[in-house]
Design an enzyme around this catalytic site. Sequence first.
Site, PDB file in Angstrom:
ATOM      1  N   SER A   1       0.802  -1.232   0.000  1.00  0.00           N
ATOM      2  CA  SER A   1       0.000   0.000   0.000  1.00  0.00           C
ATOM      3  C   SER A   1       0.838   1.287   0.000  1.00  0.00           C
ATOM      4  CB  SER A   1      -0.972   0.008   1.183  1.00  0.00           C
ATOM      5  OG  SER A   1      -1.924  -0.995   1.011  1.00  0.00           O
TER       6      SER A   1
ATOM      7  N   LYS B   1      -9.642  -5.133  11.526  1.00  0.00           N
ATOM      8  CA  LYS B   1     -10.771  -4.724  10.673  1.00  0.00           C
ATOM      9  C   LYS B   1     -12.123  -4.689  11.383  1.00  0.00           C
ATOM     10  CE  LYS B   1      -9.245  -6.012   6.031  1.00  0.00           C
ATOM     11  NZ  LYS B   1      -9.484  -6.903   4.903  1.00  0.00           N
TER      12      LYS B   1
ATOM     13  N   ASP C   1     -12.862  -4.294   0.016  1.00  0.00           N
ATOM     14  CA  ASP C   1     -12.377  -5.589  -0.478  1.00  0.00           C
ATOM     15  C   ASP C   1     -13.341  -6.188  -1.517  1.00  0.00           C
ATOM     16  OD1 ASP C   1     -10.090  -5.636   1.147  1.00  0.00           O
ATOM     17  OD2 ASP C   1     -11.182  -6.513   2.818  1.00  0.00           O
TER      18      ASP C   1
ATOM     19  N   GLY D   1     -14.706 -16.569   5.644  1.00  0.00           N
ATOM     20  CA  GLY D   1     -13.912 -15.640   6.452  1.00  0.00           C
ATOM     21  C   GLY D   1     -14.065 -14.206   5.960  1.00  0.00           C
ATOM     22  N   GLY D   2     -13.069 -13.373   6.297  1.00  0.00           N
ATOM     23  CA  GLY D   2     -13.133 -11.951   5.980  1.00  0.00           C
ATOM     24  C   GLY D   2     -13.266 -11.669   4.493  1.00  0.00           C
TER      25      GLY D   2
ATOM     26  N   ASN E   1     -18.410 -24.047   2.782  1.00  0.00           N
ATOM     27  CA  ASN E   1     -17.321 -23.893   3.763  1.00  0.00           C
ATOM     28  C   ASN E   1     -17.132 -25.192   4.525  1.00  0.00           C
ATOM     29  OD1 ASN E   1     -15.676 -21.397   4.577  1.00  0.00           O
ATOM     30  ND2 ASN E   1     -15.982 -22.426   6.528  1.00  0.00           N
TER      31      ASN E   1
ATOM     32  N   ASP F   1     -15.929 -25.589  10.175  1.00  0.00           N
ATOM     33  CA  ASP F   1     -15.063 -25.030  11.226  1.00  0.00           C
ATOM     34  C   ASP F   1     -15.783 -23.841  11.866  1.00  0.00           C
ATOM     35  OD1 ASP F   1     -14.928 -23.067   9.295  1.00  0.00           O
ATOM     36  OD2 ASP F   1     -12.749 -23.041   9.138  1.00  0.00           O
TER      37      ASP F   1
ATOM     38  N   VAL G   1      -9.125 -15.498  -4.681  1.00  0.00           N
ATOM     39  CA  VAL G   1      -8.721 -14.277  -3.972  1.00  0.00           C
ATOM     40  C   VAL G   1      -7.281 -14.398  -3.483  1.00  0.00           C
ATOM     41  CG1 VAL G   1     -11.087 -13.787  -3.234  1.00  0.00           C
ATOM     42  CG2 VAL G   1      -9.520 -14.879  -1.640  1.00  0.00           C
TER      43      VAL G   1
ATOM     44  N   TYR H   1      -3.509 -14.367  -3.689  1.00  0.00           N
ATOM     45  CA  TYR H   1      -2.650 -13.682  -4.669  1.00  0.00           C
ATOM     46  C   TYR H   1      -1.189 -14.122  -4.570  1.00  0.00           C
ATOM     47  CZ  TYR H   1      -2.087 -10.686  -0.570  1.00  0.00           C
ATOM     48  OH  TYR H   1      -1.873 -10.238   0.704  1.00  0.00           O
TER      49      TYR H   1
HETATM   50  P1  NAD Z   1      -9.963 -15.882   7.199  1.00  0.00           P
HETATM   51  O1  NAD Z   1      -9.073 -16.498   8.209  1.00  0.00           O
HETATM   52  O2  NAD Z   1     -10.910 -14.820   7.600  1.00  0.00           O
HETATM   53  O3  NAD Z   1     -10.845 -17.073   6.525  1.00  0.00           O
HETATM   54  C1  NAD Z   1     -10.255 -18.306   6.192  1.00  0.00           C
HETATM   55  C2  NAD Z   1     -11.223 -19.145   5.356  1.00  0.00           C
HETATM   56  O4  NAD Z   1     -10.524 -20.319   4.898  1.00  0.00           O
HETATM   57  C3  NAD Z   1     -12.448 -19.640   6.133  1.00  0.00           C
HETATM   58  O5  NAD Z   1     -13.561 -19.690   5.279  1.00  0.00           O
HETATM   59  C4  NAD Z   1     -12.021 -21.049   6.541  1.00  0.00           C
HETATM   60  O6  NAD Z   1     -13.115 -21.894   6.815  1.00  0.00           O
HETATM   61  C5  NAD Z   1     -11.284 -21.461   5.276  1.00  0.00           C
HETATM   62  N1  NAD Z   1     -10.392 -22.610   5.476  1.00  0.00           N
HETATM   63  C6  NAD Z   1      -9.372 -22.714   6.360  1.00  0.00           C
HETATM   64  N2  NAD Z   1      -8.772 -23.922   6.242  1.00  0.00           N
HETATM   65  C7  NAD Z   1      -9.446 -24.572   5.260  1.00  0.00           C
HETATM   66  C8  NAD Z   1      -9.324 -25.858   4.670  1.00  0.00           C
HETATM   67  N3  NAD Z   1      -8.375 -26.729   5.068  1.00  0.00           N
HETATM   68  N4  NAD Z   1     -10.183 -26.208   3.673  1.00  0.00           N
HETATM   69  C9  NAD Z   1     -11.159 -25.347   3.268  1.00  0.00           C
HETATM   70  N5  NAD Z   1     -11.312 -24.122   3.782  1.00  0.00           N
HETATM   71  C10 NAD Z   1     -10.478 -23.754   4.769  1.00  0.00           C
HETATM   72  O7  NAD Z   1      -9.019 -15.410   6.031  1.00  0.00           O
HETATM   73  P2  NAD Z   1      -9.288 -14.212   4.978  1.00  0.00           P
HETATM   74  O8  NAD Z   1      -8.817 -12.945   5.554  1.00  0.00           O
HETATM   75  O9  NAD Z   1     -10.685 -14.320   4.495  1.00  0.00           O
HETATM   76  O10 NAD Z   1      -8.259 -14.607   3.828  1.00  0.00           O
HETATM   77  C11 NAD Z   1      -8.514 -15.689   2.947  1.00  0.00           C
HETATM   78  C12 NAD Z   1      -7.570 -15.575   1.745  1.00  0.00           C
HETATM   79  O11 NAD Z   1      -7.925 -14.404   1.015  1.00  0.00           O
HETATM   80  C13 NAD Z   1      -6.094 -15.415   2.110  1.00  0.00           C
HETATM   81  O12 NAD Z   1      -5.331 -16.169   1.180  1.00  0.00           O
HETATM   82  C14 NAD Z   1      -5.830 -13.937   1.911  1.00  0.00           C
HETATM   83  O13 NAD Z   1      -4.496 -13.669   1.548  1.00  0.00           O
HETATM   84  C15 NAD Z   1      -6.752 -13.654   0.746  1.00  0.00           C
HETATM   85  N6  NAD Z   1      -7.158 -12.239   0.643  1.00  0.00           N
HETATM   86  C16 NAD Z   1      -6.974 -11.650  -0.556  1.00  0.00           C
HETATM   87  C17 NAD Z   1      -7.341 -10.335  -0.723  1.00  0.00           C
HETATM   88  C18 NAD Z   1      -7.100  -9.683  -2.049  1.00  0.00           C
HETATM   89  O14 NAD Z   1      -7.199  -8.460  -2.140  1.00  0.00           O
HETATM   90  N7  NAD Z   1      -6.814 -10.445  -3.087  1.00  0.00           N
HETATM   91  C19 NAD Z   1      -7.946  -9.619   0.323  1.00  0.00           C
HETATM   92  C20 NAD Z   1      -8.145 -10.267   1.552  1.00  0.00           C
HETATM   93  C21 NAD Z   1      -7.747 -11.594   1.691  1.00  0.00           C
END
Ligand code: NAD
Length: 289
Positions: free
Chosen positions: A24, A73, A109, A135-136, A157, A160, A235, A237
Amino acid sequence: MEKRITGSTGLLGLIGSPVSHSGSPAMYNYSFQKLGLDYAYLAFDVDIPHVADAITAMKTFHMRGCNVTMPCKTEVVKYMDELSPAARIIGAVNTIVNDNGRLTGHITDGTGFVDNLKDHGVDVKGKKLTIAGGGGAATAVQVQCALDGAREISIFNIKDAFFERTIETAKKIKKACPDCVANVYDIADQAKMKEEMADSDIFVNATVVGMKPMDGESVVKDLTAFHKDLVVCDVVYNPKETKLLREAKEAGCKCIGGEGMLLWQGVAAFKLYTGADMPVDGVKEILFG
Ligand code: NAD
């Protein structure tokens, strides 16, 4: 860079932890310089117990705004005077705009995801999406797609701690966007996922699967679920091309990675802070080479 900082330069920043890897500061400072805007952008390592102090400092220093990353967040929400519709539904903020001490929380996002698809010629309006994740990132993507007119969203999902949250998200979507059908399923039921993917226009992985240490895995186990009319998005990257995208590409699907979502969420935040359009081509060069 130093030459352009004066006594009247406005400050913006990023709060969260860790932040030292963030792209950023490069993205914003390049854009300020390119457009001749008198701002500077820094990253501040702030954990949850220090969020209140950071918000006070933001007001004290008359900062124009702040981006917010994990783990802060949801914590910042209680300090906002106002929330955007998406931030209210999701209960999280990644962009705070400071209008003379009045703070508005936005979450860009989901907008970043939708705008990245647009950049690749794909519109979510009227489409059916199958989305893995609760997740987020997943919640932001699901809510924004619903707000932007998606017809149906099937959420998968694992069972979990996030599973309950996906059920809540579906309820919130139904309330805010009654025309959008939203259902939740267990991702272990791969036959159901294949059935939902069969009449979907877009499939999204919004889980951590595909990212290290799960870079050798994909949420889609049955490769016959890919069909030529399906746009497959990730998502994640890092890596740029996940196992999901590699296998979907081999099956003939159009594929869109997570890098652009990162860029476009910044573009949306930049517009909120400055009213100006980020110089996207130059920023792409800086972020992705
Ligand atoms: P988070 O911890 O909030 O959510 C994690 C998710 O993964 C949950 O839905 C969880 O149930 C799932 N999960 C975990 N282990 C799993 C498994 N073994 N099998 C299936 N599902 C499983 O994480 P987040 O902040 O939502 O981030 C998720 C991904 O998104 C990360 O790779 C992060 O880098 C990426 N992200 C990308 C951007 C972007 O701008 N491209 C923005 C935010 C997050």
